[in-house]
Scaffold this motif. Structure first.
Motif, PDB file in Angstrom:
ATOM      1  N   LEU A  21     -52.634  22.428  -8.263  1.00  0.00           N
ATOM      2  CA  LEU A  21     -53.259  22.088  -9.551  1.00  0.00           C
ATOM      3  C   LEU A  21     -52.644  20.805 -10.107  1.00  0.00           C
ATOM      4  O   LEU A  21     -53.349  19.903 -10.570  1.00  0.00           O
ATOM      5  N   VAL A  22     -51.312  20.726 -10.029  1.00  0.00           N
ATOM      6  CA  VAL A  22     -50.628  19.523 -10.535  1.00  0.00           C
ATOM      7  C   VAL A  22     -51.042  18.299  -9.722  1.00  0.00           C
ATOM      8  O   VAL A  22     -51.323  17.229 -10.289  1.00  0.00           O
ATOM      9  N   ARG A  40     -43.042  12.093  -6.634  1.00  0.00           N
ATOM     10  CA  ARG A  40     -42.203  11.949  -7.824  1.00  0.00           C
ATOM     11  C   ARG A  40     -42.846  12.610  -9.048  1.00  0.00           C
ATOM     12  O   ARG A  40     -42.180  13.270  -9.829  1.00  0.00           O
ATOM     13  N   GLU A  41     -44.139  12.430  -9.201  1.00  0.00           N
ATOM     14  CA  GLU A  41     -44.818  12.958 -10.382  1.00  0.00           C
ATOM     15  C   GLU A  41     -44.910  14.486 -10.341  1.00  0.00           C
ATOM     16  O   GLU A  41     -44.809  15.134 -11.371  1.00  0.00           O
TER      17      GLU A  41
ATOM     18  N   MET B   1     -40.736  23.782  -7.965  1.00  0.00           N
ATOM     19  CA  MET B   1     -41.373  22.611  -8.562  1.00  0.00           C
ATOM     20  C   MET B   1     -40.648  22.232  -9.841  1.00  0.00           C
ATOM     21  O   MET B   1     -40.289  23.083 -10.638  1.00  0.00           O
ATOM     22  N   ASN B   2     -40.441  20.941 -10.031  1.00  0.00           N
ATOM     23  CA  ASN B   2     -39.742  20.460 -11.211  1.00  0.00           C
ATOM     24  C   ASN B   2     -40.718  20.343 -12.385  1.00  0.00           C
ATOM     25  O   ASN B   2     -41.478  19.399 -12.480  1.00  0.00           O
ATOM     26  N   ARG B  14     -52.151   8.560 -18.665  1.00  0.00           N
ATOM     27  CA  ARG B  14     -51.307   7.705 -19.505  1.00  0.00           C
ATOM     28  C   ARG B  14     -49.957   7.441 -18.848  1.00  0.00           C
ATOM     29  O   ARG B  14     -49.370   6.377 -19.001  1.00  0.00           O
ATOM     30  N   ARG B  15     -49.480   8.424 -18.101  1.00  0.00           N
ATOM     31  CA  ARG B  15     -48.225   8.207 -17.357  1.00  0.00           C
ATOM     32  C   ARG B  15     -48.416   7.111 -16.310  1.00  0.00           C
ATOM     33  O   ARG B  15     -47.541   6.279 -16.095  1.00  0.00           O
ATOM     34  N   ALA B  16     -49.595   7.120 -15.667  1.00  0.00           N
ATOM     35  CA  ALA B  16     -49.881   6.094 -14.661  1.00  0.00           C
ATOM     36  C   ALA B  16     -49.973   4.713 -15.322  1.00  0.00           C
ATOM     37  O   ALA B  16     -49.486   3.720 -14.776  1.00  0.00           O
TER      38      ALA B  16
END
Lengths: 107, 241
Positions: A21-22, A40-41, B1-2, B14-16
């Motif tokens: 999903l992410v 990284r994201e 997962m972090n 927006r992060r991109a």
């Protein structure tokens, strides 16, 4: 069973997995990204990301392209139109289900 | 997962868009053009007026090239510097022109879009930046205003202070926001310039020199911090899927 609750059981399980999903959310927001940026994201290991991307690619949700930026090869990933539609449909279903689950405010 | 990476308040788009400014190359490109053109103009206005026209011509050609093709030019540098270190994300677009221009210009992006946009609309629309409109054009407008003010000592200083304020206010909540203390040196340099004896023709070039120098400084500082934070990648780090 309430049809809205039933809808939850029909959610796309391929997208429902948090890591996938992410990945799909990041790709939808970014437009396209390479493997390193996604890693990284999403905070995934290389192996994890590879396996999830493979599953998404097999389902036709993601397309993976090898191309060059300057002289450097990049593995570019982007959502396909099928992937975008599936993510939108998944989003609508889960938002509807969660809205149903909210208790009405007491006066 | 972090999960710290999955910040719900900032959409991936927006992060991109923010990521495009992570290395300061966009600011360095425009800063270099403004600063070199302004400094050369300042030099030639003292030395030989004959070359001043050529400097202005080169500036406008450079500006036109950068405004039209900044993405491919900067991407060619990013391909060597940024993408091997932290990866590639599609460069941000300019905002859609069909929005209400005044609202779009005055309100920060965070207040223009509802948080549920991500779920209901194409979130790729969030990968946009109005850096040119809110910073580059403001600096250009300052140069034009100085021309109109005929390069007066205090009018130039006031214009530079107002420009610094505009850059600060217009970029609040944007993908490339500047803190008050970041724009303060531009305002200070503007005020200090009033104390320097300069002919009015040279003073008209100060917004280019100071604004360009400011952009160059911000971009270089960002680049140094980026390079310190992200070491050179190992061979074979490029992912395979």
């Amino acid at each position: 069973m309430n049809p809205r609750i039933q809808e939850v059981s029909r959610l796309d399980r391929l997208i429902h997995e948090p890591a996938r999903l992410v990945i799909m959310m990041v790709l939808q927001g970014t437009g396209e990204a390479d493997f390193l940026y996604l890693q990284r994201e999403c905070g995934l290991t290389q192996g994890n990301l590879s396996s999830h991307l493979l599953k998404l690619e097999e389902a036709g949700y993601v397309e993976i392209e090898k191309k060059f930026k300057g002289k450097r090869p990049l593995t570019i990933c982007r959502l396909t139109s099928v992937g975008e539609e599936s993510l939108a449909s998944y989003s609508r279903s889960i938002v509807r289900a969660l809205q149903f689950n909210q208790r009405p405010k007491r006066p | 997962m972090n999960i710290t990476n999955a910040e719900l308040t900032v959409s991936p788009g927006r992060r991109a868009a923010t990521y495009w400014f992570a290395d300061g190359l966009e600011e360095i490109a425009f800063g270099l053009l403004f600063f070199i053109s302004g400094a050369a103009g300042l030099l030639f206005s003292h030395w030989s007026h004959r070359w001043l026209g050529l400097v202005i011509l080169i500036f406008f050609i450079g500006l036109w090239i950068l405004l039209c093709a900044d993405r491919p030019i900067i991407e060619s540098f990013k391909a060597r510097l940024t993408y091997p270190r932290t990866g590639y994300a599609r460069p941000p677009d300019n905002p859609e022109p069909d929005q209400d221009i005044l609202v779009d210009f005055l309100l920060p992006a965070t207040r223009r879009r509802a948080p549920l946009t991500l779920w209901t609309a194409r979130a790729v629309d969030e990968n946009v930046t109005s850096f040119k409109a809110r910073t580059v054009y403001v600096l250009l407008a300052a140069s034009v205003a100085t021309e109109l003010g005929k390069g007066g000592r205090w009018s130039t200083a006031t214009i530079l202070v107002v420009t610094a304020l505009f850059v600060f206010v217009l970029n609040r909540g944007e993908v490339r926001a500047y803190s008050f203390w970041t724009v303060f040196p531009m305002a200070l340099a503007g005020l200090l310039s009033a104390a320097v004896e300069l002919p009015s023709q040279s003073r008209q070039l100060l917004p280019l020199v100071i604004g360009g120098g400011w952009l160059l400084w911000i971009g270089s500082w960002t680049l140094v911090r980026y390079l310190r934070a992200h070491s050179k990648p190992d061979i074979g780090r490029e992912g395979r899927s």
